[in-house]
Design a protein around this motif. Structure first.
Motif, PDB file in Angstrom:
ATOM      1  N   ALA A  71      -5.697   2.054   4.389  1.00 45.50           N
ATOM      2  CA  ALA A  71      -6.421   1.410   3.264  1.00 45.50           C
ATOM      3  C   ALA A  71      -7.416   0.744   4.145  1.00 45.50           C
ATOM      4  O   ALA A  71      -8.650   0.912   3.702  1.00 45.50           O
ATOM      5  N   SER A 120      -7.512  -3.498  -3.256  1.00 52.15           N
ATOM      6  CA  SER A 120      -6.794  -2.513  -3.337  1.00 52.15           C
ATOM      7  C   SER A 120      -6.926  -1.381  -4.294  1.00 52.15           C
ATOM      8  O   SER A 120      -6.676  -0.035  -4.239  1.00 52.15           O
ATOM      9  N   PHE A 147       0.886  -1.158   0.228  1.00 50.99           N
ATOM     10  CA  PHE A 147       0.068  -0.079   0.144  1.00 50.99           C
ATOM     11  C   PHE A 147       0.871   1.340   0.148  1.00 50.99           C
ATOM     12  O   PHE A 147       0.387   2.140  -0.455  1.00 50.99           O
TER      13      PHE A 147
END
Length: 455
Positions: A96, A413, A16
């Motif tokens: 995230a 993601s 990330f």
């Protein structure tokens, strides 16, 4: 299981960090800008500040005092550097998972916001089995076991310092916890909002005072941290591996990024700016404050003391380190700090378990009382028990929970990148970022009606 989690969570942080282009560094100061307007709330949700304090209540526990001491004892000063590195990576993971928790939130039967990993697994991945598996692990770990461990640490500290009977201390903790958790998440959030800033800032203030009194030694301590981290000290190269393992482990377990706990608090908030990404930024603050600030304060306190020849370990090392600087009251202060840190973790753990009742089909009168009674009984049990077997079960529960959550984060993601881009495009134009998905995006992401787009 432990080594698998270290690799998995580190990989998630790196992933990330790359996908979000180092957002935790590039936009570091932006998260504090959002914090200024974080006290706005509504009848449906707690404020962003309350969500931050609730997640910090769970994150900031005995590990910040005891775990750091253990990491330095086993891995040397270099462990602190690797703890910092993993915290920076963990900030991206926390961003995230909390943004996703906020994006896929729903309203419960009382009109309050609920959300978290189970919700984004069920809606974002359309995988109810995964959601139920995660909920079971979280319900067992946070609903029963982790709080028993925290209660045990409180009663042990008071028994060791003052000779208090663990059963009586445990009963006092249980009554206090019952008073708070019976009021539900909003009551827990209000309690966290009042206690977390107080306990955190008081502890930091004491540590900073000690650091200031020893300011001439601090450059040597910092140099020791970096030299030990890379094996630059004589005869110290053999400790590099231990420093990395202990620092990474301490950082991961302290900040909880990727374990799927904090998104439960993040999802309950009324975000401002009204965009799910703003909650990602708020929860990055929690990781920064927990690991970079509080753990570092403990680490420097211990490293200023470690050359005195003491062979103390764990919480005794932290107590002796402070007592060495300020006198006997330092040990008492650490005992009280453990009480506050562990107790706030206890009530926040309940909030996380309560948030996942829906996916276990227990979001009803009987289910809520089953959790409450079981939770409170485990506090009494934890106060007087030795817990190696229960801790082993807790570790298994945490391991499964983390593996399931991180797998979901990898698969979602693209969604994280998309909503982050949407937020920054608006912010960079000088607009207040507001999430307004059109009908097509609503259906594609399988969002709940009436949350981001009115019916």
């Amino acid at each position: 299981m432990g080594s698998v989690l270290i690799y998995l969570l580190t990989a998630c942080g790196v992933w990330f960090t790359i996908r979000l282009k180092g957002l935790q560094i590039r936009r570091f100061f932006h998260m504090f800008t959002i914090l200024k307007s974080s006290r706005k709330s509504s009848t449906h949700g707690i404020s962003s500040f309350q969500a931050l304090c609730t997640s910090l209540a769970a994150r900031v526990g005995t590990g910040n005092l005891m775990g750091v001491a253990v990491a330095i004892s086993l891995g040397g000063a270099g462990a602190v550097f690797w703890m910092w590195v993993i915290a920076l990576l963990g900030m991206a993971t926390a961003f995230a998972e909390s943004a996703l928790g906020q994006l896929y939130k729903e309203r419960d039967s009382n009109g309050n916001f609920r959300g978290g990993p189970a919700y984004y697994m069920s809606k974002g991945l359309n995988n109810k089995k995964l959601a139920v598996t995660f909920s079971l692990c979280l319900f067992f770990g946070y609903g029963f076991v982790f709080s028993a461990v925290q209660a045990n640490s409180i009663t042990s500290a008071f028994n060791g310092s003052y000779g208090f009977n663990p059963l009586y201390t445990g009963m006092a903790i249980t009554f206090a916890a019952a008073f708070i958790v019976m009021g539900g998440l909003k009551n827990i959030a209000r309690f966290a909002e009042l206690t977390v800033p107080f306990m955190g800032l008081l502890y930091i203030l004491v540590c900073l005072t000690v650091i200031w009194l020893n300011i001439e030694k601090v450059p040597m301590v910092i140099n020791d941290i970096f030299a030990s981290a890379f094996g630059l000290k004589e005869a110290g190269s053999g400790l590099v591996g231990a420093a990395i393992v202990q620092g990474v482990k301490r950082g991961l377990y302290s900040n909880e990024a990727g374990m799927g706990s904090a998104p439960n608090a993040a999802a309950a908030a009324e975000p401002f700016p009204p965009h799910p990404v703003s909650q990602g930024y708020i929860q990055m603050v929690a990781v920064f404050f927990d690991t970079i600030v509080i753990c570092s304060c403990t680490a420097i306190l211990i490293l200023l003391f470690k050359d005195t020849g003491s062979d103390a370990q764990g919480i005794q090392l932290t107590q002796q380190a402070l007592a060495h600087q300020v006198g006997p009251w330092g040990a008492d202060f650490i005992t009280v700090a453990i009480l506050l840190f562990a107790f706030t973790s206890i009530v926040a753990n309940f909030a996380y378990a309560d948030n996942n009742l829906k996916y276990l089909k227990m979001d009803n009168f009987q289910g809520r009382w089953f959790l409450r009674i079981g939770f409170l009984l485990m506090l009494v049990f934890g106060s007087v028990a030795t817990l190696p077997e229960v801790i082993a079960l807790a570790d298994l529960s945490t391991g499964l929970m983390t593996i399931v959550n991180v797998s979901a984060l990898f698969m979602l993601s693209k969604v994280v990148v998309k909503i982050t881009k949407d937020y920054h495009q608006q912010h960079d134009k000088g607009e207040l970022p507001t999430y307004k998905p059109d009908e097509q995006e609503h259906q594609r992401l399988n969002l709940t009606k009436g949350i981001w787009q009115k019916d």
